[in-house]
Design an enzyme around this catalytic site. Structure first.
Site: not given
Length: 251
Positions: A96-98, A107-108, A111, A203
């Site tokens: 949702e944030l992106v 982001q972490l 992979r 939010r």
């Protein structure tokens, strides 16, 4: 064994302001204003060349910024930015944030990063119930077991790939398909202050997802310390369930 993670937000960077050292610009920054607040004021005064602060009602930085907010001249806030490092959020909330596309994200990567532990975020609606919490932990443990089995099988199948890093990446990108939305993620987020205000206004509402609302309120707390005049119009209040919300008449 499933390990529940809590939300943590750190301020990594914020705007620095270097006012022009030009005798033709008759303007002095307020000593009480932060760099971000001074920059926003300077940008506003540059529009009309009111560096001499002719209006006594908006001569102070906080008064000037409050006036900007009242008249909706919030484009000035795009000159100031803040970068936050967010940990302990679920992949469902990071998804949702992106969607707030005016932010920049790092982001972490699932992979490249493999954690032996099943780190996850417990939903607030479940956290207070022992039986429901146990069900979530079991689901996370089961999915992690399947993930590890898939990972081992895929790495064996890809054994012929001479590039070890590529082999691990290909295995993880396939195995991650079974990881739940509750899996913990970590993300660096940069945005200008107008974008941060929009995010918080949307939010931190009582109607927002509880985990997302908690994130928005925590971001607000940090930004109120960093630039109080630009975020002090947001008021944080407790809801009946013990969580918090925030709202502003200008958001």
């Amino acid at each position: 064994m499933a390990t529940s993670k809590n939300l943590k937000v750190d301020l990594l960077a914020a705007t620095q302001f270097f006012p022009p050292q030009d005798p033709e610009i008759n303007w002095q920054a307020d000593s009480s204003a932060t760099d971000a607040e001074s920059l926003v004021e300077f940008a506003g005064r540059a529009c009309y060349e009111t560096f001499a602060k002719p209006n006594p009602h908006t001569a102070a930085n906080d008064a000037y910024l409050h006036h900007i907010m009242e008249v909706g001249h919030t484009a000035l806030l795009e000159h100031a930015t803040a970068t936050l490092y967010i940990r302990g959020i679920s992949r469902s909330v990071s998804h949702e944030l992106v969607r707030h596309r005016h932010f920049s994200f790092s982001q972490l990567s699932q992979r490249f990063v493999h954690s032996g532990d099943a780190q996850f975020v417990m939903p607030d609606a479940v956290a207070g119930d022992e039986e429901l919490s146990r069900l979530v932990e079991q689901a996370v443990d089961d999915s992690r077991f399947i993930y590890n089995e898939l990972l081992a099988a895929l790495e064996e199948r890809l054994f012929g790939e001479p590039n070890a890093l590529l082999r691990k990446k290909q295995a993880r990108q396939a195995a991650r398909a079974v990881l739940p939305n509750a899996t913990e993620s970590r993300i660096v987020v940069t945005g200008n202050y107008r974008t941060w205000r929009h995010f918080i206004g949307a939010r931190a509402s009582e109607h927002a997802d509880v985990e997302m609302r908690s994130l928005a309120v925590e971001c607000l707390r940090l930004l109120q310390k960093q630039a109080p005049s630009l975020f002090s119009d947001f008021y944080i209040s407790a809801l009946s369930d013990g969580t918090y919300m925030a709202a502003s008449p200008y958001a």
